[in-house]
Write a protein that holds these residues in place. Structure first.
Motif, mmCIF file in Angstrom:
data_model
loop_
_atom_site.group_PDB
_atom_site.id
_atom_site.type_symbol
_atom_site.label_atom_id
_atom_site.label_comp_id
_atom_site.label_asym_id
_atom_site.label_seq_id
_atom_site.Cartn_x
_atom_site.Cartn_y
_atom_site.Cartn_z
ATOM 1 N N ASP A 136 28.485 30.341 -4.273
ATOM 2 C CA ASP A 136 29.086 29.832 -3.042
ATOM 3 C C ASP A 136 28.061 28.959 -2.336
ATOM 4 N N GLU A 137 28.540 27.943 -1.648
ATOM 5 C CA GLU A 137 27.581 27.053 -0.977
ATOM 6 C C GLU A 137 26.870 27.762 0.169
ATOM 7 N N GLY A 138 27.444 28.887 0.627
ATOM 8 C CA GLY A 138 26.797 29.606 1.721
ATOM 9 C C GLY A 138 26.148 30.901 1.269
ATOM 10 N N TYR A 139 25.767 30.983 -0.010
ATOM 11 C CA TYR A 139 25.200 32.226 -0.559
ATOM 12 C C TYR A 139 24.034 32.719 0.290
ATOM 13 N N LYS A 140 23.093 31.817 0.533
ATOM 14 C CA LYS A 140 21.892 32.207 1.276
ATOM 15 C C LYS A 140 22.251 32.556 2.726
ATOM 16 N N PHE A 195 32.075 31.217 9.036
ATOM 17 C CA PHE A 195 31.342 30.978 7.785
ATOM 18 C C PHE A 195 31.821 29.693 7.111
ATOM 19 N N TYR A 196 33.145 29.519 7.074
ATOM 20 C CA TYR A 196 33.690 28.258 6.538
ATOM 21 C C TYR A 196 33.801 27.302 7.696
ATOM 22 N N ARG A 197 32.673 26.746 8.062
ATOM 23 C CA ARG A 197 32.533 26.102 9.364
ATOM 24 C C ARG A 197 33.154 24.721 9.396
ATOM 25 N N ASN A 198 33.547 24.175 8.271
ATOM 26 C CA ASN A 198 34.184 22.867 8.320
ATOM 27 C C ASN A 198 35.701 22.954 8.299
ATOM 28 N N ARG A 199 36.211 24.143 8.552
ATOM 29 C CA ARG A 199 37.653 24.272 8.767
ATOM 30 C C ARG A 199 37.871 24.623 10.227
ATOM 31 N N TYR A 200 39.055 24.258 10.728
ATOM 32 C CA TYR A 200 39.301 24.423 12.156
ATOM 33 C C TYR A 200 39.502 25.887 12.556
ATOM 34 N N ARG A 217 42.009 38.331 13.907
ATOM 35 C CA ARG A 217 41.672 36.907 13.816
ATOM 36 C C ARG A 217 40.242 36.682 13.365
ATOM 37 N N ALA A 218 39.445 37.734 13.434
ATOM 38 C CA ALA A 218 38.047 37.590 13.023
ATOM 39 C C ALA A 218 37.895 37.642 11.507
ATOM 40 N N MET A 219 38.986 37.945 10.791
ATOM 41 C CA MET A 219 38.889 38.089 9.331
ATOM 42 C C MET A 219 38.919 36.713 8.661
ATOM 43 N N GLU A 220 38.000 35.846 9.044
ATOM 44 C CA GLU A 220 37.998 34.481 8.532
ATOM 45 C C GLU A 220 36.939 34.261 7.468
ATOM 46 N N GLY A 221 35.920 35.096 7.466
ATOM 47 C CA GLY A 221 34.822 34.897 6.524
ATOM 48 C C GLY A 221 35.189 35.436 5.156
ATOM 49 N N PRO A 222 34.217 35.457 4.213
ATOM 50 C CA PRO A 222 34.466 36.058 2.914
ATOM 51 C C PRO A 222 34.891 37.520 3.091
ATOM 52 N N THR A 223 35.742 37.999 2.184
ATOM 53 C CA THR A 223 36.276 39.356 2.301
ATOM 54 C C THR A 223 35.176 40.394 2.524
ATOM 55 N N ALA A 224 34.034 40.220 1.842
ATOM 56 C CA ALA A 224 32.968 41.209 1.949
ATOM 57 C C ALA A 224 32.428 41.290 3.371
ATOM 58 N N SER A 225 32.323 40.153 4.038
ATOM 59 C CA SER A 225 31.780 40.197 5.395
ATOM 60 C C SER A 225 32.800 40.803 6.347
ATOM 61 N N SER A 226 34.086 40.502 6.112
ATOM 62 C CA SER A 226 35.105 41.143 6.945
ATOM 63 C C SER A 226 35.031 42.648 6.776
ATOM 64 N N ALA A 227 34.739 43.093 5.548
ATOM 65 C CA ALA A 227 34.717 44.528 5.278
ATOM 66 C C ALA A 227 33.613 45.205 6.077
ATOM 67 N N ILE A 228 32.402 44.642 6.042
ATOM 68 C CA ILE A 228 31.303 45.344 6.714
ATOM 69 C C ILE A 228 31.391 45.188 8.229
ATOM 70 N N PHE A 229 31.897 44.056 8.703
ATOM 71 C CA PHE A 229 31.927 43.841 10.144
ATOM 72 C C PHE A 229 33.145 44.473 10.771
ATOM 73 N N TYR A 230 34.327 43.963 10.373
ATOM 74 C CA TYR A 230 35.530 44.303 11.128
ATOM 75 C C TYR A 230 36.247 45.484 10.513
ATOM 76 N N GLY A 231 35.855 45.851 9.294
ATOM 77 C CA GLY A 231 36.439 47.045 8.721
ATOM 78 C C GLY A 231 35.629 48.254 9.132
ATOM 79 N N SER A 232 34.300 48.106 9.134
ATOM 80 C CA SER A 232 33.540 49.338 9.275
ATOM 81 C C SER A 232 32.534 49.324 10.406
#
Lengths: 370, 618
Positions: B110-114, B156-161, B243-258
């Motif tokens: 992914d282009e945002g791996y780092k 994370f996908y910062r070039n989308r609205y 609405r915060a579930m916009e990033g990669p699924t994994a980040s949604s899991a750790i942030f907004y899931g848990s």
């Protein structure tokens, strides 16, 4: 049943010299945690595995009555020949067989030997595929590569269980001898068709009917998803959110996404499909002009088509409604030869960075095999 | 042994800095650093837990360092470990391990791996900071860092609205919670005249009772319940969560899931000794929890997509946890938290599978739905659920729109003369305020209020301004001048070093931001706030620098301004209601204005079309 069986056998030119066991191999793909599962399965089976079709077709051709009627139509299937349905899981590189119990004792023994050969082929196939996966070390033992490929297909965290039809560019419709000893780097759809059994092109018309729809359809799906992945494809699949049970969107309130996700098209070079048909140009022309919905694929240049004249060994390229002679720009001597396939795969170029431009640089040119 | 507590924070933080040194393509190196961090995180959490068990379960309090100290104010980093911390740290460490392992493969190429791993390492640091915090100041550091991590991962996908819009939505809510927490700290300081530790909360309560300061105590409790409600997405703030579930699924899991979403529960558990005797507080918390549980369940059951369903179900469970905390069932809460966190993480991580599972199920067990007459009441509840109780619209119309409207009314400020006048006046007041702290009568507290009102007006103007970003940025620094002047006039004596703390941080941030904006302006002379420019696409580093500047502008724990703001707050007296409200609004909108500039100039769809650009609605 007879019509289905006959059309099928004539379509692939299998009307004599039947082997003791004929395998129908469907394809499907197993992957976990993948909303685009269907895109890896059989497109002609509505995004499902084709296993049922393979089983049904072998049941038809094993049927005594069917064989009797086929005999009156000139297709003599020996009593010793048996048809077996099976399925190749293209992600896990696993091959399963249906109804093995119907095999006669001699055929069961042959089947055992064949199975071993298929296993070897699967191992090599796994190795060839593994060079595109960063998580698998291609240089390890075949068995280990195979195991890694298998665990990849059931992994919850793998967005690329397989690369599917990525890199597809060719559809070769002809006898398999024609493309034998040719390394095409997994680019070609290979469609068996024997022009010697079909001098007037009647069968070719039926063979050409699904080519545009299936091969051309797949090719354009990859083409447009790759050309503008953000608008015409689904974008990266990492944030995808399953909507209803019919699609994905990027988040809770985004649009439904069309096309294929980024992870499926990274390795694909967006070029239109080149269909190569082994027959005389005028007969090929007649076959593709048989119905308007077939012809518009070629007339409007959604796909390219070339007739390979079997006697002259000449290519004829279809342009502006006619086949004209085509002189290859590449000298045949420039095509290199692969002497050791395993070494060749291990030494193949690896991408410099993970950028998409470098990903397609991994695609290999055409080689000869010795 | 107590020193080991530092490792909880130090290891993810060091790993974060280490990953900064690598490039995006060095996935192996980044992966190794993350592996080290995630494994040692578990080892530390477990071994400390065992040590603590052997030590007879006594809560541990450990003072790391005192950053700043005067006669009336102490800013210390204090750590605290008890059974609540133990459960949160072990669950957190395991969840971090799971998600980091998952993402190593999931984010491949992914282009945002780092960027992803940087952010989740920083998040791990912030999380450990929060759960180990021994006082409000320490907790607040973690609280702010976590908010920023959240913002970066939503956008994370910062070039989308849509990701950018929703990140801003989350940040607006977070900012209210930040400022509320700041106010709680401020009032606690006035109540106890010291910077108290969490272990002393019981005593603080006694002080409040003894001094008959129930008003102050009520205020503090409200300012604790509010951030807890916002961070845990309880009623009426629930809608930011799906609405915060916009990033990669994994980040949604750790942030907004848990982890992130349970921080509100943690805050309530931590401050429980302070409000355990206040019946009204318990009733409020139970009411919020119960209302959320009912509402979120009704919404979750009719939502058409899987992540929203999970988000609302999680919010409903947290509502139940609120009730449990209020009723005093703390062990039950801890079990409930761990269960919910692991379940939601798992559900989110396998959420792409739902298609396979359910379609497969339909394929083999399809039952044609029968046509039934739906009663009106059922249909109404259904529609209410589909519309998410209109909470999103309500919040926008009644919470944010009035301020936008006010800002638009102040558009007369945009003439260049005004900013010059304001800057001169601000500086004059600042100097006057400092040099004549006692000699000028502050007109019975009216002068500070006037000054802070000017500051708020200027900030609101910048908040709704649609012209040049540089102009808006200049207005923000002017507003800071007025805020400082107001505080100076309100204090009898102020240490120069405190003003310098504040001013130096803000000034540095301003200059950095100014440089970044000028750099963008030089590209094609257009930095109007009227549209999204998406310059991060071609000006990656400048975008990052501006993010730092925007954070520095509002006293994020990067510069000394962070301590400065906390100290300056203490000069506002506990009875100055108007002043503190205006000041709180200033601190809310100064961040929102700064982030709005960041959003419009750097994020969103890139204005140039020499590359693929996503549809606005995708």
């Amino acid at each position: 049943m007879v019509t289905r069986g006959e059309n099928f056998l004539r379509g692939i030119g299998l009307v004599k010299n039947f082997a003791p066991i004929v395998y129908f191999v469907a394809h499907g793909s197993s992957s976990a945690n993948n909303p685009h599962h269907g895109a890896h399965d059989c497109g002609a089976c509505s995004g499902r595995p084709g296993a049922t079709n393979a089983r049904v077709q072998s049941y038809i051709l094993n049927h005594k009555k069917v064989r009797e009627i086929l005999e009156t139509k000139g297709i003599v299937i020996p009593d010793t020949t048996q048809f077996i349905g099976s399925m190749h899981d293209t992600a896990a590189d696993v091959w399963g067989y249906y109804d093995e119990a119907i095999l006669t004792t001699e055929n069961a023994q042959r089947h055992l030997i064949n199975k071993q050969n298929f296993e070897t082929a699967l191992n090599l196939n796994a190795k060839e595929r593994s060079r595109r996966f960063a998580s698998i070390n291609t240089k390890q033992e075949l068995a280990q590569v195979r195991k890694a490929i298998h665990s990849r297909s059931v992994s919850l965290f793998e967005p690329r269980p397989e690369l599917g039809h990525g890199t597809n560019t060719l559809a070769i419709i002809g006898r398999r001898q024609t493309s034998k000893r040719l390394f095409l780097d997994r680019r070609a759809f290979l469609n068996s068709y024997d022009y010697t059994t079909d001098p007037d092109g009647a069968i070719l018309t039926a063979v050409m009917r699904p080519i545009g729809l299936v091969c051309g359809g797949i090719n354009l799906e990859y083409y447009f998803s790759r050309v503008d992945n953000i608008k015409m494809g689904a974008g990266t699949k990492l944030p995808h959110n399953v909507m209803g049970l019919f699609g994905v969107a990027n988040s809770s309130d985004g649009d439904l996404r069309p096309g294929l996700p980024w992870q499926m098209i990274e390795v694909h070079d967006p070029v239109r499909l080149l269909v190569i048909v082994e027959h005389q140009p005028d007969i090929v022309l007649k076959a593709i002009q048989s119905s308007p919905e077939v012809f518009e694929w070629y007339k409007n240049e959604w796909v390219h088509i070339v007739a390979l004249h079997p006697e002259e060994k000449q290519f004829y390229y279809f342009k502006n409604g006619a086949f004209t002679k085509y002189e290859p720009i590449t000298n045949a001597r420039e095509i290199k030869t692969i002497h050791n396939m395993e070494e060749f795969i291990e030494g193949a170029k690896e991408m410099e960075t993970n950028h998409i431009v470098h990903a397609t640089e991994e695609n290999l040119p055409v080689y000869l095999l010795d | 042994m107590y020193q080991l507590l530092i490792l909880f924070v130090a290891i993810p933080l060091l790993a974060f800095f280490a990953t900064l040194l690598w490039q995006n393509k060095s996935e192996k190196a980044i992966g190794k650093i993350v592996r080290f961090a995630k494994v040692s995180n578990i080892l530390i959490a477990l071994s400390f837990f065992v040590g603590w068990l052997l030590n007879e379960l006594e809560p541990i309090s450990y003072k790391v360092a005192t950053l700043y100290e005067t006669d009336h104010f102490v800013f210390a980093i204090q750590l605290y470990y008890d059974e609540v911390t133990a459960v949160f740290s072990i669950a957190g460490a395991f969840l971090f391990f799971l998600v980091a392992t998952f993402s190593k493969y999931y984010m491949h190429r992914d282009e945002g791996y780092k960027r992803f791993f940087n952010t989740i390492l920083l998040f791990a640091t912030a999380y450990n900071f929060i759960i180990l915090a021994g006082n409000f100041e320490t907790l607040f550091i973690g609280w702010e860092i976590k908010g920023i991590c959240s913002f970066i991962l939503i956008a994370f996908y910062r070039n989308r609205y849509l990701p950018v819009k929703n990140a801003f939505k989350a940040v607006s809510n977070y900012r209210i919670s930040d400022v509320a927490l700041m106010l709680a700290m401020w009032m606690m300081h006035h109540l106890t005249h010291q910077n108290i530790n969490f272990s002393q909360l019981g005593e603080a309560k006694k002080i409040a009772d003894a001094a008959n300061q129930t008003g102050m105590a009520i205020f503090i409790v409200c300012m604790i319940i509010l951030p807890a409600t916002i961070k845990s997405a309880q009623f009426p703030f629930t809608t930011w969560l799906p609405r915060a579930m916009e990033g990669p699924t994994a980040s949604s899991a750790i942030f907004y899931g848990s982890l992130s979403v349970h921080i509100g529960v943690f805050l309530l558990l931590r401050t429980h000794p302070f409000w355990e005797d206040m019946l009204w507080a318990k009733i409020v918390i139970i009411a919020i929890g119960a209302l959320t549980a009912i509402m979120a369940t009704m919404i979750a059951r009719v939502q058409p997509n899987v992540k929203t369903q999970i988000a609302y179900s999680s919010a409903a469970q947290i509502g139940l946890m609120f009730i449990e905390v209020a009723l005093g069932f703390h062990w039950l809460v801890l079990v409930h938290f761990a269960g919910n966190a692991f379940l939601r993480t798992y559900q989110l991580l396998v959420s792409p599978s739902v298609l396979n599972y359910l379609v497969h199920h339909q394929f083999f067990h399809y039952i044609k739905p029968t046509q039934k007459v739906v009663s009106k009441i059922k249909a109404s509840i259904y529609i209410l659920g589909i519309k998410e109780w209109n909470l999103d619209t309500i919040m926008f119309t009644y919470l944010w729109s009035p301020f936008k409207w006010l800002g638009r009314k102040l558009q007369f400020l945009q003439s260049t003369i005004f900013i010059a006048v304001l800057a001169v006046a601000g500086t004059a007041f600042l100097i006057l305020g400092y040099t004549n702290q006692n000699s000028i009568p502050s007109l019975d507290g009216a002068l500070p209020i006037v000054l802070i009102s000017i500051a708020l007006g200027v900030i609101l103007f910048a908040f709704s301004f649609r012209g040049s970003a540089i102009k808006a940025w200049n207005y923000l620094i002017t507003a800071h001048l007025f805020i400082m002047a107001a505080v100076l006039f309100n204090a009898h004596h102020i240490n120069l070093v405190e003003v310098i703390f504040y001013a130096s941080g803000v000034l540095l941030a301003f200059l950095l931001g100014y440089y970044c904006l000028q750099k963008i302006k030089a590209i094609d002379k257009d930095i109007s706030l009227n549209r999204f420019h998406g310059y991060v696409y071609e000006q990656n580093t400048t975008g990052f620098l501006f993010l730092i500047a925007a954070m520095g502008m509002l006293g994020f724990p990067l510069t000394a301004a962070f301590i400065g703001i906390d100290v300056l707050f203490t000069y506002v007296h506990s009875n100055q209601v108007v002043l503190i409200i205006l000041m709180a609004l200033c601190f809310i909108f100064i961040e929102l204005s700064a982030f709005r500039i960041l959003l419009r100039i750097y994020l969103g769809p890139h204005k140039k079309l020499n590359h693929p650009v996503a549809f606005r609605s995708s």
